[in-house]
Design an enzyme around this catalytic site. Structure first.
Site: not given
Ligand code: PNS
Length: 156
Positions: A16, A40
């Site tokens: 990251h 998660k």
């Molecule tokens: O580090 P990660 O867990 O791969 O990140 C994923 C994350 C947190 C960026 C994604 O789950 C997200 O955007 N969550 C917020 C809710 C949302 O907008 N969901 C729709 C995504 S298309």
């Protein structure tokens, strides 16, 4: 131009940090946003994850940290950000990241997702793998910043 780098960051890894450092050279401001990933269950609380990211990114003057409990695209709109940065490690990331990028584009066509390729030394790295290695006593020295390593070891 402002960009957001979203993720669950449980916890932040050197992979990251590599993306954050490189993005900070391209964009005027990078906002690292900690968001929920409904698939998660996290080891660190939201506040802990934000605090760890603040600590390990403080050397970057144009990087800020925030959190949000709703849709990423809503956060972007509220903060007038038009660009989402994501890191891509391998082909295995592609399908999931493409799905998210296309859904975000469908939700708001003004906001683009930009992918940065992870550097080869971090291509195997993920928060889940780091937690697994730490849990069973493996060495995580080169995988996470020192402060994160200490916090992870406290939880084993
Ligand atoms: O580090 P990660 O867990 O791969 O990140 C994923 C994350 C947190 C960026 C994604 O789950 C997200 O955007 N969550 C917020 C809710 C949302 O907008 N969901 C729709 C995504 S298309």
């Amino acid at each position: 131009m402002k960009a957001i780098y979203p993720g669950s960051f449980d916890p932040i890894t050197n992979g990251h940090l590599d993306i954050i450092g490189r993005a900070s050279k391209i964009f005027d401001e990078v906002i690292v946003v900690v968001l929920p990933n409904s698939s998660k269950k996290t080891l660190f609380s939201l506040e802990e994850r934000v605090e760890l990211i603040e600590e390990v990114t403080k050397k970057y003057s144009n990087v800020n940290v925030d959190s949000y409990s709703g849709l990423l695209i809503d956060y972007a709109k509220k903060n007038n950000v038009k660009c989402i940065i994501k890191g891509l490690r391998a082909v295995s990331d592609f399908e999931y990241e493409l799905q998210m990028a296309l859904m975000n584009k469908k939700l708001n066509d003004d906001i683009e997702t930009v992918f940065l390729m992870t550097s080869s030394e971090n291509s195997f790295l993920s928060s889940s793998i780091v937690k697994e290695v730490a849990k069973y006593g493996g060495c995580i020295n080169d995988l996470v910043p020192e402060r994160v390593r200490v916090e992870l070891l406290k939880r084993q």
